[in-house]
Write an enzyme that holds these catalytic residues in place. Structure first.
Site: not given
Ligand code: KIV
Length: 271
Positions: A51, A90, A122, A189
């Site tokens: 995302d 995501d 998340e 992260e």
């Molecule tokens: O959205 C994204 O690019 C991520 C990475 C930073 C792990 O979640």
């Protein structure tokens, strides 16, 4: 690496084998067909349709504005290019937080409409019910702990997470819970190296780090950051492999100059 696993298609099973053999996993984001094709052909193991598209593709300040339809558009473009990598997408903000039924519906839309192989979302205990429901439906889930950009307004800053003992303990119990309920992998992260090392050693599922040090099972970066397309973003964890900003800028300046000088197109470039 000597006995490197070199599958024609990266699956969750392959990732498990890589962890057990100590072979590091490479992961990079992609959001469109052309970049995904280059990244897949270069042999990256996992392609994340992150995302972060909200930032690097659409120019938003945070990841919050991107919609499910937009994520599906990016993911289906990536999927059309990929032959080898596992493609993870995501779940965007607002599509899984309110209840687990909505979370499952969002995950099903991603899988059905884009052809992706897995979803990422998340959060720890607060996301537990949603993750369980998605996994029960047969959809592989990658967890994401530590700095979780969809909660940026709760944190108030993008600084390192879980430096204090209480937050570190919560992260450890959340990661154990995510493994227990069946997540196939977890992204950590921006957390201390020592904490990431501890989680990686105690869990069986592959741990992918971004700003989580070198003791994790694999690394992920945002492709636009590692290719140097974003001059203004320079966190300590970022290694730039190219200065695409200058390369593209110089090419475009040269093209523009050639047009203005009457040099392009030349005789051999016309009919
Ligand atoms: O959205 C994204 O690019 C991520 C990475 C930073 C792990 O979640």
């Amino acid at each position: 690496m000597a006995n490197e696993i070199n599958p024609s298609r990266v699956t969750i099973k392959v990732l498990e084998q890589m962890k057990s053999k100590g072979e590091k996993i490479s992961m990079l984001t992609a959001y469109d067909y052309s970049f995904a094709k280059i990244i897949d052909e270069a042999g990256i193991d996992i392609i994340l349709v992150g995302d972060s598209a909200s930032n690097v593709m659409a120019g938003h300040e945070t990841t919050l504005p991107i919609t499910l339809d937009q994520m599906i558009y990016h993911a289906s473009s990536v999927i059309r290019a990929v032959k080898r990598a596992l493609v993870v997408v995501d779940l965007p903000f607002g599509t899984y937080q309110s209840d687990s039924h909505e979370a499952l519906k969002s995950a099903i839309r991603i899988m059905k409409e884009s052809g992706a192989h897995a979803v990422k979302l998340e959060g720890g205990h607060l996301a537990k019910e949603s993750i369980e429901r998605i996994i029960q439906a047969g959809i592989p889930v990658m967890g994401h702990l530590g700095l979780t950009p969809q909660s940026i307004y709760k944190f108030g800053t993008y600084t390192v997470r879980a430096e204090e003992e209480k937050e570190a303990e919560t992260l450890i119990s959340d990661s154990e819970m995510l493994e227990e309920i069946g997540c196939f992998s977890i992204v950590l992260e921006k957390i201390p190296n020592k904490l990431a090392k501890k989680v990686t050693a105690s869990l069986k599922v592959p741990i992918i780090g971004i700003g989580a040090g070198s003791h994790v099972d694999g690394q992920v970066l945002v492709s636009h950051d590692m290719l140097g397309m974003n001059k203004d973003f320079s966190p300590r964890f970022l290694r730039r492999y190219l200065d695409l900003d200058s390369l593209v800028g110089n090419a475009v300046r040269k093209y523009s100059k050639d047009i203005k000088d009457g040099d392009f197109p030349n005789k051999g470039e016309q009919y």
